[in-house]
Write a protein that holds these residues in place. Structure first.
Motif, short mmCIF file in Angstrom:
data_model
loop_
_atom_site.label_atom_id
_atom_site.label_comp_id
_atom_site.label_asym_id
_atom_site.label_seq_id
_atom_site.Cartn_x
_atom_site.Cartn_y
_atom_site.Cartn_z
N LEU A 93 8.89 0.46 11.14
CA LEU A 93 7.82 0.63 10.15
C LEU A 93 6.72 1.51 10.74
CD1 LEU A 93 6.38 -1.68 7.56
CD2 LEU A 93 4.76 -0.79 9.22
N THR A 94 6.30 2.47 9.97
CA THR A 94 5.23 3.39 10.38
C THR A 94 4.00 3.10 9.52
OG1 THR A 94 6.84 5.09 10.97
CG2 THR A 94 4.55 5.79 10.69
N ARG A 95 2.85 2.89 10.17
CA ARG A 95 1.60 2.61 9.46
C ARG A 95 0.88 3.93 9.18
NH1 ARG A 95 0.36 -2.49 13.51
NH2 ARG A 95 1.74 -3.98 12.43
N LEU A 96 0.67 4.21 7.91
CA LEU A 96 0.15 5.52 7.48
C LEU A 96 -1.31 5.48 7.05
CD1 LEU A 96 3.26 6.70 5.42
CD2 LEU A 96 2.70 7.20 7.82
N GLY A 97 -2.04 4.43 7.40
CA GLY A 97 -3.46 4.38 7.08
C GLY A 97 -3.73 3.71 5.75
N ASP A 98 -4.87 4.06 5.16
CA ASP A 98 -5.32 3.40 3.93
C ASP A 98 -4.71 4.04 2.70
OD1 ASP A 98 -8.69 2.99 5.24
OD2 ASP A 98 -6.92 1.71 5.46
N CYS A 99 -4.66 3.27 1.63
CA CYS A 99 -4.29 3.76 0.30
C CYS A 99 -5.26 3.14 -0.70
CB CYS A 99 -2.84 3.42 -0.04
SG CYS A 99 -2.36 1.70 0.29
N THR A 100 -5.11 3.43 -1.94
CA THR A 100 -6.08 2.99 -2.95
C THR A 100 -5.63 1.69 -3.61
OG1 THR A 100 -5.03 4.26 -4.73
CG2 THR A 100 -6.70 5.39 -3.39
N ALA A 101 -6.60 1.01 -4.23
CA ALA A 101 -6.28 -0.22 -4.95
C ALA A 101 -5.32 0.05 -6.10
CB ALA A 101 -7.57 -0.86 -5.46
N GLU A 102 -5.43 1.23 -6.73
CA GLU A 102 -4.53 1.57 -7.82
C GLU A 102 -3.08 1.66 -7.36
OE1 GLU A 102 -7.34 3.02 -7.13
OE2 GLU A 102 -8.58 2.62 -8.90
N ASP A 103 -2.88 2.03 -6.10
CA ASP A 103 -1.52 2.13 -5.56
C ASP A 103 -1.03 0.82 -4.96
OD1 ASP A 103 -1.32 4.80 -6.28
OD2 ASP A 103 -2.12 5.51 -4.37
N GLY A 104 -1.92 -0.15 -4.85
CA GLY A 104 -1.53 -1.42 -4.23
C GLY A 104 -0.42 -2.11 -5.00
N GLY A 105 0.53 -2.68 -4.25
CA GLY A 105 1.65 -3.39 -4.88
C GLY A 105 2.70 -2.47 -5.46
N THR A 106 2.85 -1.26 -4.88
CA THR A 106 3.88 -0.32 -5.35
C THR A 106 4.70 0.16 -4.15
OG1 THR A 106 2.43 1.61 -5.11
CG2 THR A 106 2.41 0.47 -7.24
N ALA A 107 5.90 0.67 -4.46
CA ALA A 107 6.76 1.24 -3.42
C ALA A 107 7.78 2.15 -4.08
CB ALA A 107 7.45 0.14 -2.63
N THR A 108 8.27 3.11 -3.30
CA THR A 108 9.35 4.00 -3.74
C THR A 108 10.46 3.93 -2.69
OG1 THR A 108 8.34 5.91 -2.66
CG2 THR A 108 7.80 5.54 -4.98
N VAL A 109 11.70 4.19 -3.13
CA VAL A 109 12.86 4.08 -2.25
C VAL A 109 13.65 5.37 -2.29
CG1 VAL A 109 15.00 2.83 -1.79
CG2 VAL A 109 12.97 1.58 -2.57
N ALA A 110 14.10 5.82 -1.13
CA ALA A 110 14.98 6.99 -1.03
C ALA A 110 16.03 6.70 0.03
CB ALA A 110 14.18 8.23 -0.66
N ARG A 111 17.19 7.33 -0.13
CA ARG A 111 18.29 7.14 0.83
C ARG A 111 18.75 8.48 1.36
NH1 ARG A 111 24.21 4.18 -0.25
NH2 ARG A 111 25.06 4.56 1.85
N ASP A 112 18.98 8.53 2.66
CA ASP A 112 19.50 9.71 3.33
C ASP A 112 20.64 9.27 4.23
OD1 ASP A 112 20.01 12.13 4.48
OD2 ASP A 112 18.14 12.24 5.63
N GLY A 113 21.88 9.33 3.72
CA GLY A 113 23.04 8.85 4.48
C GLY A 113 22.98 7.35 4.66
N ASP A 114 22.99 6.90 5.91
CA ASP A 114 22.93 5.47 6.20
C ASP A 114 21.50 4.94 6.32
OD1 ASP A 114 25.70 5.33 6.25
OD2 ASP A 114 25.84 5.66 8.43
N THR A 115 20.51 5.82 6.14
CA THR A 115 19.10 5.42 6.32
C THR A 115 18.41 5.27 4.97
OG1 THR A 115 18.99 6.58 8.44
CG2 THR A 115 16.91 6.04 7.37
N VAL A 116 17.74 4.15 4.81
CA VAL A 116 16.95 3.87 3.61
C VAL A 116 15.48 3.95 3.99
CG1 VAL A 116 16.33 2.13 1.90
CG2 VAL A 116 18.73 2.43 2.55
#
Length: 200
Positions: A93-116
């Motif tokens: 897991l990489t910590r990327l700093g702060d985000c906004t309250a509007e983005d809180g509770g969201t996530a996106t998923v992508a796959r590259d071969g065997d890596t998610v």
């Protein structure tokens, strides 16, 4: 006879004297003197106009009112590596700093071969909260990878305020069929909420 000759001589002398004087003449040579007349000097009717003097005007330097917020480079962002269990070979897991309250509770998923890769924004209860992976699990009946992300406290004394932290979780799966990924955010009561579920 003598008297007549004398009178004639006197008369002749008188005439000669008148002829010698000349009409309007003067004794001796006379020189006419010309008086030079100065040409009138033209006087300008208007006063000369001075050319205007240009005054340099300084252009004020603009001062930016907004200070841009620097985003830390992902290469310098802190990462956490977790112990993996089959069929998960690696979880980071990489910590990327702060985000906004509007983005809180969201996530996106992508796959590259065997890596998610799951990138999201999670809410934390204090200023010391940081994102972390709580659990990775594989459901072989559904060919689904489950990823649970939580927040952990990184200090003993923290400000009590809601914060929002952006993260990127990378999970490498090998030797298993993977058709679907589900990402959940843990809450403070021990439960979790699904924030993303998609086919890959």
């Amino acid at each position: 006879m003598r008297r007549r000759r004398l009178l004639a001589a006197v008369a002749a002398a008188g005439v000669a004297g008148c002829v010698g004087d000349g009409t309007g003449g003067t004794d001796g040579d006379t020189t006419d003197t010309e008086t030079a007349t100065d040409s009138p000097t033209e006087t300008p009717t208007g006063e000369p106009t001075d050319s205007p003097t240009e005054t340099a005007t300084e252009t004020p330097t603009e001062t930016p009112t907004d200070t841009p917020t620097e985003t830390p480079s992902e290469t310098d962002a802190p990462t956490v590596t977790y112990t993996a269990t089959d069929p998960v070979e690696r979880a980071v897991l990489t910590r990327l700093g702060d985000c906004t309250a509007e983005d809180g509770g969201t996530a996106t998923v992508a796959r590259d071969g065997d890596t998610v890769r799951a990138t999201g924004c999670i809410q934390g209860p204090s200023g010391c909260s940081e994102a972390a992976i709580r659990e990775t699990a594989y459901d072989d009946g559904a060919n689904r990878l489950d990823v649970v992300v939580e927040t952990v406290e990184t200090a003993d004394i923290c400000t009590q305020q809601l914060v929002y932290r952006r993260y990127r979780a990378e999970i490498e799966v090998a030797g298993a069929s993977l058709d679907r990924v589900r990402v959940s955010h843990a809450d403070g009561s021990g439960g979790s909420t699904v924030v993303a579920e998609t086919d890959v």
